[in-house]
Write a protein that holds these residues in place. Structure first.
Motif, short mmCIF file in Angstrom:
data_model
loop_
_atom_site.label_atom_id
_atom_site.label_comp_id
_atom_site.label_asym_id
_atom_site.label_seq_id
_atom_site.Cartn_x
_atom_site.Cartn_y
_atom_site.Cartn_z
N TYR A 167 -20.66 -21.55 9.70
CA TYR A 167 -19.95 -22.38 8.72
C TYR A 167 -19.45 -21.58 7.52
O TYR A 167 -18.55 -22.04 6.81
CB TYR A 167 -20.80 -23.58 8.29
CG TYR A 167 -20.76 -24.68 9.32
CD1 TYR A 167 -19.57 -25.37 9.57
CD2 TYR A 167 -21.88 -25.01 10.05
CE1 TYR A 167 -19.51 -26.36 10.53
CE2 TYR A 167 -21.83 -26.02 11.01
CZ TYR A 167 -20.65 -26.68 11.24
OH TYR A 167 -20.58 -27.67 12.18
N ASN A 168 -19.98 -20.40 7.30
CA ASN A 168 -19.41 -19.53 6.27
C ASN A 168 -18.05 -18.98 6.69
O ASN A 168 -17.22 -18.64 5.85
CB ASN A 168 -20.35 -18.36 5.95
CG ASN A 168 -21.54 -18.78 5.12
OD1 ASN A 168 -21.49 -19.75 4.39
ND2 ASN A 168 -22.62 -18.02 5.23
N HIS A 169 -17.85 -18.90 8.01
CA HIS A 169 -16.60 -18.36 8.53
C HIS A 169 -15.61 -19.43 8.99
O HIS A 169 -14.39 -19.21 8.97
CB HIS A 169 -16.88 -17.40 9.68
CG HIS A 169 -17.61 -16.16 9.26
ND1 HIS A 169 -16.99 -15.14 8.57
CD2 HIS A 169 -18.90 -15.79 9.42
CE1 HIS A 169 -17.87 -14.19 8.32
NE2 HIS A 169 -19.04 -14.56 8.82
N PHE A 170 -16.14 -20.56 9.47
CA PHE A 170 -15.29 -21.62 10.02
C PHE A 170 -15.78 -22.97 9.51
O PHE A 170 -16.96 -23.26 9.54
CB PHE A 170 -15.33 -21.60 11.55
CG PHE A 170 -14.93 -20.28 12.13
CD1 PHE A 170 -13.60 -19.91 12.23
CD2 PHE A 170 -15.91 -19.38 12.55
CE1 PHE A 170 -13.24 -18.68 12.73
CE2 PHE A 170 -15.55 -18.14 13.07
CZ PHE A 170 -14.22 -17.79 13.15
N ASN A 171 -14.86 -23.80 9.09
CA ASN A 171 -15.21 -25.12 8.56
C ASN A 171 -15.50 -26.14 9.66
O ASN A 171 -16.11 -27.17 9.40
CB ASN A 171 -14.10 -25.66 7.67
CG ASN A 171 -13.97 -24.86 6.40
OD1 ASN A 171 -14.96 -24.43 5.83
ND2 ASN A 171 -12.73 -24.64 5.96
N SER A 172 -15.04 -25.85 10.89
CA SER A 172 -15.20 -26.82 11.97
C SER A 172 -15.07 -26.11 13.32
O SER A 172 -14.63 -24.95 13.40
CB SER A 172 -14.12 -27.89 11.88
OG SER A 172 -12.84 -27.31 12.09
N LYS A 173 -15.41 -26.83 14.36
CA LYS A 173 -15.24 -26.31 15.71
C LYS A 173 -13.75 -26.08 15.99
O LYS A 173 -13.39 -25.07 16.62
CB LYS A 173 -15.83 -27.29 16.73
CG LYS A 173 -15.72 -26.82 18.16
CD LYS A 173 -16.36 -27.81 19.12
CE LYS A 173 -16.24 -27.35 20.56
NZ LYS A 173 -16.84 -28.34 21.48
N GLU A 174 -12.92 -26.98 15.51
CA GLU A 174 -11.47 -26.84 15.72
C GLU A 174 -10.94 -25.57 15.08
O GLU A 174 -10.08 -24.89 15.64
CB GLU A 174 -10.73 -28.08 15.20
CG GLU A 174 -10.88 -29.31 16.06
CD GLU A 174 -12.26 -29.99 15.96
OE1 GLU A 174 -12.98 -29.74 14.96
OE2 GLU A 174 -12.61 -30.74 16.88
#
Length: 173
Positions: free
Chosen positions: A41-48
């Motif tokens: 979550y530090n790198h990506f806000n969501s699975k999408e």
């Protein structure tokens, strides 16, 4: 790009390609990438967002391959044949078909960023071909042949598909 971010993208790309986007959860990706959930979550806000990053990474590798081929040939007829050969090599390495079309199937909404990205990716192949001196009609033909070869190689022997693709490219270009 940090090593952990790249690991997440690499593992996600492999898992999504192998098993599909909806069937692979974030837990599996972070477990295989050997990172913590908070790192993801530090790198990506969501699975999408992770899916988009994986698609972008794949797209960059594919177009880098095509760009290398173009650098080696200036003749458009040789470019068409060389690009087709490079594409077949890609198909041999990626035997489960087009990851982009599979993403579009799993995210069919026109409002989906993933769907829009896939459409842009497909159009970027035609744009790329035009930039390397194919006219619009030639770019459309070559893109159609490459896309058709990718699709057909899912149900037919890749060597037979390759042979027919190269035969058509020689004939048309």
């Amino acid at each position: 790009m940090s090593k952990k971010r790249q690991d997440l993208i690499n593992h996600a790309e492999r898992l999504f390609y192998e098993y599909g986007f909806h069937s692979v959860g974030l837990k599996r990706v972070i477990d295989e990438a050997n990172v913590a959930l908070m790192t993801m979550y530090n790198h990506f806000n969501s699975k999408e967002e992770l899916i988009l990053a994986a698609l972008k990474c794949r797209e960059e590798r594919y177009f880098s391959l095509l760009q290398e081929v173009v650098k080696q040939n200036q003749d458009s007829k040789m470019n068409a044949l060389s690009l087709a050969e490079a594409h077949v090599d890609w198909i041999r390495t990626h035997k489960k078909g087009c990851m982009f079309l599979r993403a579009k199937e799993e995210y069919p909404s026109e409002e989906s960023d993933i769907n829009r990205y896939v459409i842009a990716h497909k159009k970027s192949l035609i744009t790329f071909l035009k930039k390397v001196n194919f006219n619009h009609q030639e770019a459309m033909r070559l893109a159609l042949l490459l896309e058709g070869a990718t699709s057909l190689s899912e149900v037919e022997n890749v060597e037979e598909v390759s042979k027919e693709l190269l035969c058509l490219v020689r004939h048309l270009f």
